[in-house]
Design a protein around this motif. Structure first.
Motif, PDB file in Angstrom:
ATOM      1  N   PRO A   5      40.341  95.156  72.614  1.00  0.00           N
ATOM      2  CA  PRO A   5      41.179  94.787  71.194  1.00  0.00           C
ATOM      3  C   PRO A   5      41.750  93.443  71.720  1.00  0.00           C
ATOM      4  O   PRO A   5      41.635  92.513  70.979  1.00  0.00           O
ATOM      5  CB  PRO A   5      41.495  95.646  71.089  1.00  0.00           C
ATOM      6  CG  PRO A   5      41.232  97.106  71.173  1.00  0.00           C
ATOM      7  CD  PRO A   5      40.601  96.523  72.762  1.00  0.00           C
ATOM      8  N   LEU A   6      42.080  93.422  72.750  1.00  0.00           N
ATOM      9  CA  LEU A   6      42.914  92.311  72.918  1.00  0.00           C
ATOM     10  C   LEU A   6      42.681  90.756  73.181  1.00  0.00           C
ATOM     11  O   LEU A   6      42.819  89.835  72.914  1.00  0.00           O
ATOM     12  CB  LEU A   6      44.324  92.545  74.689  1.00  0.00           C
ATOM     13  CG  LEU A   6      44.775  91.342  74.548  1.00  0.00           C
ATOM     14  CD1 LEU A   6      46.033  91.079  73.656  1.00  0.00           C
ATOM     15  CD2 LEU A   6      45.963  91.169  76.126  1.00  0.00           C
ATOM     16  N   ILE A   7      41.451  91.154  74.134  1.00  0.00           N
ATOM     17  CA  ILE A   7      40.692  90.335  74.107  1.00  0.00           C
ATOM     18  C   ILE A   7      40.014  89.777  73.137  1.00  0.00           C
ATOM     19  O   ILE A   7      39.614  88.370  72.827  1.00  0.00           O
ATOM     20  CB  ILE A   7      39.200  89.935  75.255  1.00  0.00           C
ATOM     21  CG1 ILE A   7      39.965  90.698  76.985  1.00  0.00           C
ATOM     22  CG2 ILE A   7      38.307  89.337  75.727  1.00  0.00           C
ATOM     23  CD1 ILE A   7      41.036  89.745  77.552  1.00  0.00           C
ATOM     24  N   ARG A   8      39.732  90.694  72.086  1.00  0.00           N
ATOM     25  CA  ARG A   8      38.866  90.154  71.159  1.00  0.00           C
ATOM     26  C   ARG A   8      39.957  89.278  70.140  1.00  0.00           C
ATOM     27  O   ARG A   8      39.672  88.087  69.397  1.00  0.00           O
ATOM     28  CB  ARG A   8      38.603  91.379  70.265  1.00  0.00           C
ATOM     29  CG  ARG A   8      38.191  91.400  68.490  1.00  0.00           C
ATOM     30  CD  ARG A   8      37.500  92.053  67.223  1.00  0.00           C
ATOM     31  NE  ARG A   8      36.219  93.300  68.119  1.00  0.00           N
ATOM     32  CZ  ARG A   8      36.470  94.216  69.017  1.00  0.00           C
ATOM     33  NH1 ARG A   8      37.533  94.172  69.408  1.00  0.00           N
ATOM     34  NH2 ARG A   8      35.031  94.848  69.734  1.00  0.00           N
ATOM     35  N   LYS A   9      40.570  89.440  70.447  1.00  0.00           N
ATOM     36  CA  LYS A   9      42.784  88.995  69.227  1.00  0.00           C
ATOM     37  C   LYS A   9      42.299  87.180  69.938  1.00  0.00           C
ATOM     38  O   LYS A   9      42.232  86.660  69.214  1.00  0.00           O
ATOM     39  CB  LYS A   9      43.402  89.645  69.268  1.00  0.00           C
ATOM     40  CG  LYS A   9      43.748  90.856  69.010  1.00  0.00           C
ATOM     41  CD  LYS A   9      44.865  91.465  68.798  1.00  0.00           C
ATOM     42  CE  LYS A   9      45.255  92.939  67.765  1.00  0.00           C
ATOM     43  NZ  LYS A   9      46.360  93.990  67.592  1.00  0.00           N
ATOM     44  N   LYS A  10      42.130  87.210  70.990  1.00  0.00           N
ATOM     45  CA  LYS A  10      42.265  85.855  71.649  1.00  0.00           C
ATOM     46  C   LYS A  10      41.454  84.982  71.486  1.00  0.00           C
ATOM     47  O   LYS A  10      41.039  83.730  71.572  1.00  0.00           O
ATOM     48  CB  LYS A  10      42.243  86.337  73.528  1.00  0.00           C
ATOM     49  CG  LYS A  10      43.929  86.973  74.005  1.00  0.00           C
ATOM     50  CD  LYS A  10      44.864  86.126  74.019  1.00  0.00           C
ATOM     51  CE  LYS A  10      45.876  86.900  74.022  1.00  0.00           C
ATOM     52  NZ  LYS A  10      47.590  85.603  74.469  1.00  0.00           N
ATOM     53  N   CYS A  11      40.360  85.689  71.103  1.00  0.00           N
ATOM     54  CA  CYS A  11      38.887  84.525  71.026  1.00  0.00           C
ATOM     55  C   CYS A  11      38.928  83.631  69.376  1.00  0.00           C
ATOM     56  O   CYS A  11      39.622  84.628  68.757  1.00  0.00           O
ATOM     57  CB  CYS A  11      37.629  86.007  70.073  1.00  0.00           C
ATOM     58  SG  CYS A  11      37.271  86.072  72.517  1.00  0.00           S
ATOM     59  N   ASP A  12      38.929  82.828  69.477  1.00  0.00           N
ATOM     60  CA  ASP A  12      38.225  81.860  68.282  1.00  0.00           C
ATOM     61  C   ASP A  12      38.362  82.065  67.627  1.00  0.00           C
ATOM     62  O   ASP A  12      37.843  82.072  65.980  1.00  0.00           O
ATOM     63  CB  ASP A  12      38.670  80.415  68.433  1.00  0.00           C
ATOM     64  CG  ASP A  12      40.211  80.081  69.319  1.00  0.00           C
ATOM     65  OD1 ASP A  12      41.224  80.286  69.022  1.00  0.00           O
ATOM     66  OD2 ASP A  12      39.398  79.546  70.777  1.00  0.00           O
ATOM     67  N   ASP A  13      36.609  82.760  67.020  1.00  0.00           N
ATOM     68  CA  ASP A  13      35.600  83.005  67.268  1.00  0.00           C
ATOM     69  C   ASP A  13      34.920  83.740  67.834  1.00  0.00           C
ATOM     70  O   ASP A  13      35.087  84.226  68.668  1.00  0.00           O
ATOM     71  CB  ASP A  13      33.929  81.953  66.611  1.00  0.00           C
ATOM     72  CG  ASP A  13      34.740  80.604  65.816  1.00  0.00           C
ATOM     73  OD1 ASP A  13      34.935  81.505  64.090  1.00  0.00           O
ATOM     74  OD2 ASP A  13      35.093  80.076  66.022  1.00  0.00           O
ATOM     75  N   LEU A  14      34.290  85.059  66.970  1.00  0.00           N
ATOM     76  CA  LEU A  14      33.430  86.275  67.211  1.00  0.00           C
ATOM     77  C   LEU A  14      31.472  85.647  66.581  1.00  0.00           C
ATOM     78  O   LEU A  14      31.788  85.324  65.613  1.00  0.00           O
ATOM     79  CB  LEU A  14      33.270  87.345  66.428  1.00  0.00           C
ATOM     80  CG  LEU A  14      35.040  87.487  66.541  1.00  0.00           C
ATOM     81  CD1 LEU A  14      35.360  89.435  66.797  1.00  0.00           C
ATOM     82  CD2 LEU A  14      35.001  87.859  68.192  1.00  0.00           C
ATOM     83  N   ILE A  15      31.211  85.775  67.591  1.00  0.00           N
ATOM     84  CA  ILE A  15      29.877  85.463  67.346  1.00  0.00           C
ATOM     85  C   ILE A  15      28.027  86.887  67.440  1.00  0.00           C
ATOM     86  O   ILE A  15      28.627  87.114  67.837  1.00  0.00           O
ATOM     87  CB  ILE A  15      29.258  84.345  67.505  1.00  0.00           C
ATOM     88  CG1 ILE A  15      29.212  84.774  68.949  1.00  0.00           C
ATOM     89  CG2 ILE A  15      29.546  83.300  67.038  1.00  0.00           C
ATOM     90  CD1 ILE A  15      28.819  83.444  69.950  1.00  0.00           C
ATOM     91  N   SER A  16      27.294  86.800  66.600  1.00  0.00           N
ATOM     92  CA  SER A  16      26.541  87.764  67.194  1.00  0.00           C
ATOM     93  C   SER A  16      25.245  87.731  67.194  1.00  0.00           C
ATOM     94  O   SER A  16      25.045  86.463  65.926  1.00  0.00           O
ATOM     95  CB  SER A  16      26.929  89.492  66.006  1.00  0.00           C
ATOM     96  OG  SER A  16      26.585  88.607  64.949  1.00  0.00           O
ATOM     97  N   ILE A  17      23.985  87.634  67.228  1.00  0.00           N
ATOM     98  CA  ILE A  17      23.201  87.873  67.779  1.00  0.00           C
ATOM     99  C   ILE A  17      22.687  88.778  66.563  1.00  0.00           C
ATOM    100  O   ILE A  17      21.833  89.544  66.155  1.00  0.00           O
ATOM    101  CB  ILE A  17      22.050  88.126  68.364  1.00  0.00           C
ATOM    102  CG1 ILE A  17      23.007  87.740  69.841  1.00  0.00           C
ATOM    103  CG2 ILE A  17      20.643  88.504  68.392  1.00  0.00           C
ATOM    104  CD1 ILE A  17      22.076  87.757  71.020  1.00  0.00           C
ATOM    105  N   PRO A  18      22.087  87.359  64.992  1.00  0.00           N
ATOM    106  CA  PRO A  18      20.777  88.696  64.408  1.00  0.00           C
ATOM    107  C   PRO A  18      19.522  89.160  64.808  1.00  0.00           C
ATOM    108  O   PRO A  18      18.656  88.858  65.861  1.00  0.00           O
ATOM    109  CB  PRO A  18      20.300  87.296  62.818  1.00  0.00           C
ATOM    110  CG  PRO A  18      21.551  85.988  63.882  1.00  0.00           C
ATOM    111  CD  PRO A  18      21.607  86.776  65.183  1.00  0.00           C
ATOM    112  N   MET A  19      19.457  90.156  64.349  1.00  0.00           N
ATOM    113  CA  MET A  19      18.002  90.760  64.694  1.00  0.00           C
ATOM    114  C   MET A  19      17.302  91.946  63.632  1.00  0.00           C
ATOM    115  O   MET A  19      17.623  92.467  62.917  1.00  0.00           O
ATOM    116  CB  MET A  19      18.746  92.279  65.814  1.00  0.00           C
ATOM    117  CG  MET A  19      19.036  91.507  67.444  1.00  0.00           C
ATOM    118  SD  MET A  19      19.246  92.814  68.473  1.00  0.00           S
ATOM    119  CE  MET A  19      21.039  93.137  67.546  1.00  0.00           C
TER     120      MET A  19
END
Length: 249
Positions: A204-218
């Motif tokens: 959770p803490l590392i996720r909050k530090k991210c500027d953007d979240l990305i995923s790979i469409p499948m």
């Protein structure tokens, strides 16, 4: 002491200078051209070569598949964060750093190191605790790439992300639940890519530090990929967008 085992990882370690390798052990009876090349490289670097029974190599390698040759070396030498940032690929105008948040499987770590090197990343950042370290297994799985790319080990990963941000990095976190596709950002400028651990993903803490979240469409019925596979796909996309790849680089 660490052990590098297998023909290709040991050859790569010697080609890159053989730093830390104190001796090479060859199983009795191995004399083919690949072993001859290793012995020649060892001689050029003043590294002694011993001929021993295969059972001796089995013990040193923990009964892993050593292919009849291994190198005994000092513990892997980690770099600091500044050394990682400074190691920009000469063919790329932008920085790319891979940050691994709790990768536990040494085979996944080795595969990620290999992908990071192949796609021109500056280097890799690992946490000191609750994560795999660079061992002989990791070096072998990386096909020797661990000897060609700087890896930093930090006490506080969140603080390392803050430091990257002060140096102009934009931090992307890979998250299977993210709405933004990996192909959406343009990735221009200095990029930090964070890959989470095998079971829980980003903390959770590392996720909050991210500027953007990305995923790979499948399209399949399985909702996630192995972390090393995901890392390779995303690293390729980042480099494709901010530094077009060609066979000449």
């Amino acid at each position: 002491m660490e052990v590098i085992y297998g023909v290709n990882p040991l050859r790569e370690a010697l080609i890159s200078g053989g730093e830390g390798v104190t001796r090479i052990v060859v199983a009795r009876g191995r004399s083919e051209s690949s072993i001859s090349e290793i012995r020649t490289l060892a001689k050029q670097r003043g590294i002694p070569v011993e001929i021993r029974e295969r059972s001796f190599l089995d013990d040193l390698a923990g009964h892993a598949s050593h292919q009849g040759v291994l190198g005994v070396c000092t513990a892997y030498r980690y770099q600091d964060l500044d050394a990682v940032i400074a190691n920009r690929h000469p063919s790329c105008p932008y920085d790319l750093v891979l940050i691994l948040d709790g990768i536990l499987d040494p085979h996944n770590l080795g595969a990620l190191i290999r992908s990071a090197h192949c796609f021109g990343a500056n280097g890799i950042i690992l946490p000191e605790r609750r994560a795999a370290s660079v061992t002989g297994t990791v070096i072998k799985t990386s096909a020797g790439a661990a000897r060609h790319i700087p890896i930093a080990r930090v006490a506080n990963l969140a603080r390392a992300l803050d430091e990257l941000k002060t140096k102009g990095f934009w931090i992307f976190g890979a998250d299977a639940r993210a709405d933004q596709s990996v192909s959406d950002p343009d990735y221009q400028g200095a990029v930090g890519l964070v890959m989470g651990g095998e079971s829980k993903g980003l903390r959770p803490l590392i996720r909050k530090k991210c500027d953007d979240l990305i995923s790979i469409p499948m399209l399949g019925k399985i909702d996630s990929l192995n972390v090393s596979v995901s890392g390779g796909i995303i690293l390729h996309e980042i480099r494709r967008k901010n530094c077009p790849l060609s066979f000449t680089t």
